[in-house]
Design a protein around this motif. Sequence first.
Motif, PDB file in Angstrom:
ATOM      1  N   UNK A 143       0.821  -1.212   0.000  1.00 16.21           N
ATOM      2  CA  UNK A 143       0.000   0.000   0.000  1.00 16.21           C
ATOM      3  C   UNK A 143       0.859   1.267   0.000  1.00 16.21           C
ATOM      4  N   UNK A 144       0.268   2.310  -0.571  1.00 13.89           N
ATOM      5  CA  UNK A 144       0.789   3.682  -0.456  1.00 13.89           C
ATOM      6  C   UNK A 144      -0.331   4.524   0.144  1.00 13.89           C
ATOM      7  N   UNK A 145      -0.003   5.315   1.165  1.00 12.53           N
ATOM      8  CA  UNK A 145      -0.938   6.320   1.678  1.00 12.53           C
ATOM      9  C   UNK A 145      -0.328   7.671   1.323  1.00 12.53           C
ATOM     10  N   UNK A 146      -1.096   8.508   0.640  1.00 14.12           N
ATOM     11  CA  UNK A 146      -0.605   9.842   0.265  1.00 14.12           C
ATOM     12  C   UNK A 146      -1.499  10.885   0.916  1.00 14.12           C
ATOM     13  N   UNK A 147      -0.969  11.554   1.922  1.00  7.98           N
ATOM     14  CA  UNK A 147      -1.722  12.638   2.576  1.00  7.98           C
ATOM     15  C   UNK A 147      -1.449  13.942   1.832  1.00  7.98           C
ATOM     16  N   UNK A 148      -2.518  14.659   1.557  1.00  6.54           N
ATOM     17  CA  UNK A 148      -2.383  15.916   0.833  1.00  6.54           C
ATOM     18  C   UNK A 148      -3.274  16.974   1.476  1.00  6.54           C
ATOM     19  N   UNK A 149      -3.309  18.171   0.910  1.00  4.89           N
ATOM     20  CA  UNK A 149      -4.046  19.275   1.541  1.00  4.89           C
ATOM     21  C   UNK A 149      -4.403  20.343   0.509  1.00  4.89           C
ATOM     22  N   UNK A 150      -5.446  21.092   0.793  1.00  6.06           N
ATOM     23  CA  UNK A 150      -5.788  22.318   0.052  1.00  6.06           C
ATOM     24  C   UNK A 150      -5.792  22.090  -1.459  1.00  6.06           C
ATOM     25  N   UNK A 151      -6.536  21.074  -1.880  1.00  9.22           N
ATOM     26  CA  UNK A 151      -6.475  20.621  -3.277  1.00  9.22           C
ATOM     27  C   UNK A 151      -7.304  21.515  -4.201  1.00  9.22           C
ATOM     28  N   UNK A 152      -6.731  21.829  -5.365  1.00 11.87           N
ATOM     29  CA  UNK A 152      -7.487  22.557  -6.388  1.00 11.87           C
ATOM     30  C   UNK A 152      -7.155  21.990  -7.763  1.00 11.87           C
ATOM     31  N   UNK A 153      -8.174  21.901  -8.612  1.00 14.93           N
ATOM     32  CA  UNK A 153      -7.982  21.378  -9.960  1.00 14.93           C
ATOM     33  C   UNK A 153      -9.141  21.807 -10.834  1.00 14.93           C
ATOM     34  N   UNK A 154      -8.969  21.623 -12.126  1.00 13.14           N
ATOM     35  CA  UNK A 154      -9.939  22.153 -13.077  1.00 13.14           C
ATOM     36  C   UNK A 154     -11.289  21.428 -12.999  1.00 13.14           C
ATOM     37  N   UNK A 155     -11.268  20.185 -12.501  1.00 10.09           N
ATOM     38  CA  UNK A 155     -12.460  19.354 -12.589  1.00 10.09           C
ATOM     39  C   UNK A 155     -13.429  19.403 -11.424  1.00 10.09           C
ATOM     40  N   UNK A 156     -13.314  20.376 -10.532  1.00 10.49           N
ATOM     41  CA  UNK A 156     -14.231  20.369  -9.384  1.00 10.49           C
ATOM     42  C   UNK A 156     -14.360  21.733  -8.751  1.00 10.49           C
ATOM     43  N   UNK A 157     -15.142  21.787  -7.688  1.00  9.89           N
ATOM     44  CA  UNK A 157     -15.249  23.035  -6.931  1.00  9.89           C
ATOM     45  C   UNK A 157     -14.039  23.158  -6.026  1.00  9.89           C
ATOM     46  N   UNK A 158     -13.485  24.341  -5.932  1.00  7.71           N
ATOM     47  CA  UNK A 158     -12.310  24.550  -5.082  1.00  7.71           C
ATOM     48  C   UNK A 158     -12.193  26.006  -4.689  1.00  7.71           C
ATOM     49  N   UNK A 159     -11.243  26.279  -3.826  1.00  5.73           N
ATOM     50  CA  UNK A 159     -11.044  27.614  -3.263  1.00  5.73           C
ATOM     51  C   UNK A 159     -10.764  28.654  -4.356  1.00  5.73           C
ATOM     52  N   UNK A 160      -9.949  28.292  -5.343  1.00  2.50           N
ATOM     53  CA  UNK A 160      -9.576  29.266  -6.387  1.00  2.50           C
ATOM     54  C   UNK A 160     -10.814  29.683  -7.178  1.00  2.50           C
ATOM     55  N   UNK A 161     -11.604  28.697  -7.587  1.00  2.00           N
ATOM     56  CA  UNK A 161     -12.839  29.008  -8.338  1.00  2.00           C
ATOM     57  C   UNK A 161     -13.787  29.860  -7.507  1.00  2.00           C
ATOM     58  N   UNK A 162     -13.912  29.501  -6.226  1.00  2.00           N
ATOM     59  CA  UNK A 162     -14.822  30.243  -5.339  1.00  2.00           C
ATOM     60  C   UNK A 162     -14.377  31.696  -5.195  1.00  2.00           C
ATOM     61  N   UNK A 163     -13.067  31.906  -4.993  1.00  2.00           N
ATOM     62  CA  UNK A 163     -12.549  33.272  -4.848  1.00  2.00           C
ATOM     63  C   UNK A 163     -12.820  34.099  -6.099  1.00  2.00           C
ATOM     64  N   UNK A 164     -12.547  33.524  -7.272  1.00  2.00           N
ATOM     65  CA  UNK A 164     -12.742  34.274  -8.520  1.00  2.00           C
ATOM     66  C   UNK A 164     -14.219  34.623  -8.705  1.00  2.00           C
TER      67      UNK A 164
END
Length: 281
Positions: A143-164
């Motif tokens: 197994x690999x566990x990958x912890x990440x944070x504050x994700x933004x991408x073109x395919x969903x709702x995210x902080x950058x889109x909300x701010x704009x």
Amino acid sequence: MKVVVTGAKGQLGQDVMKQLQAQNHEAFGTDRDDLDITNEADVLKFISDVKPDVILHCAAYTNVDAAEADRETAYQVNAVGTENMAKAAKAVDAKILYISTDYVFDGTATEPYEVEQPTKPLGVYGETKFAGEEFLKKHVEKYFIVRTAWVFGIGGNNFVKTMIRLGEERGEVGVVHDQVGSPTYTVDLASFMLELMKTDKFGTYHATNGGVCSWYEFAVEVFKQAGMSQVKVSPLTTDQFPRPAKRPAYSVLSKQKMEEAGFTPLRDWKEALAAYLAETK
């Protein structure tokens, strides 16, 4: 390689699928419409039919605030769903990569969280994602566990889109300045996932873009790069912006493990933001 992607229609899953196809892997994307990951029999059958080399498990219940009122659904998806995937991976001897979160920590640290530091989730989302980590370790070795944070991408709702959107609608926004972390562009995260899955360097990793900022600083940079510097951004405290779920005040993840294992560090978050904004045009 033959690869199954759960949550393939999600923000991260879409970029993972694109990159798998670009690298000529045989990619099988599933989403909640066609596979209920909380149903063990369905999961075992699907995985035994496909017999993948790798499962990239991106599907998750990610609505942090809603999870506080709906613990059962969050647990079924994040914990039980992951356990089902782990059992299925074991049955066909596939590697499995699970996306986890900075929310497994309580955010009281003052320097970046190392992979092996004690976890202490603040709320239901973090608790259920951590339960998923534990189920993975219980059932599989590969197994690999990958912890990440504050994700933004073109395919969903995210902080950058909300701010704009809010900047265009209102001309001013208030953003918390006392929560600090590292933004993560899904394109860069997906790239690391593909790099990782080709190896046998199993274990837990932290992966975010480089650099550190507050949500307020993130917003200021979004407007600067988007050519919207006229938007007024006011710094708020967490207390001024109450939410159902507690947020970690400090959620910077150390990438030491990733670098020691010889993987390519993700670029600085400001560069990643520029690439994202170019992609959205």
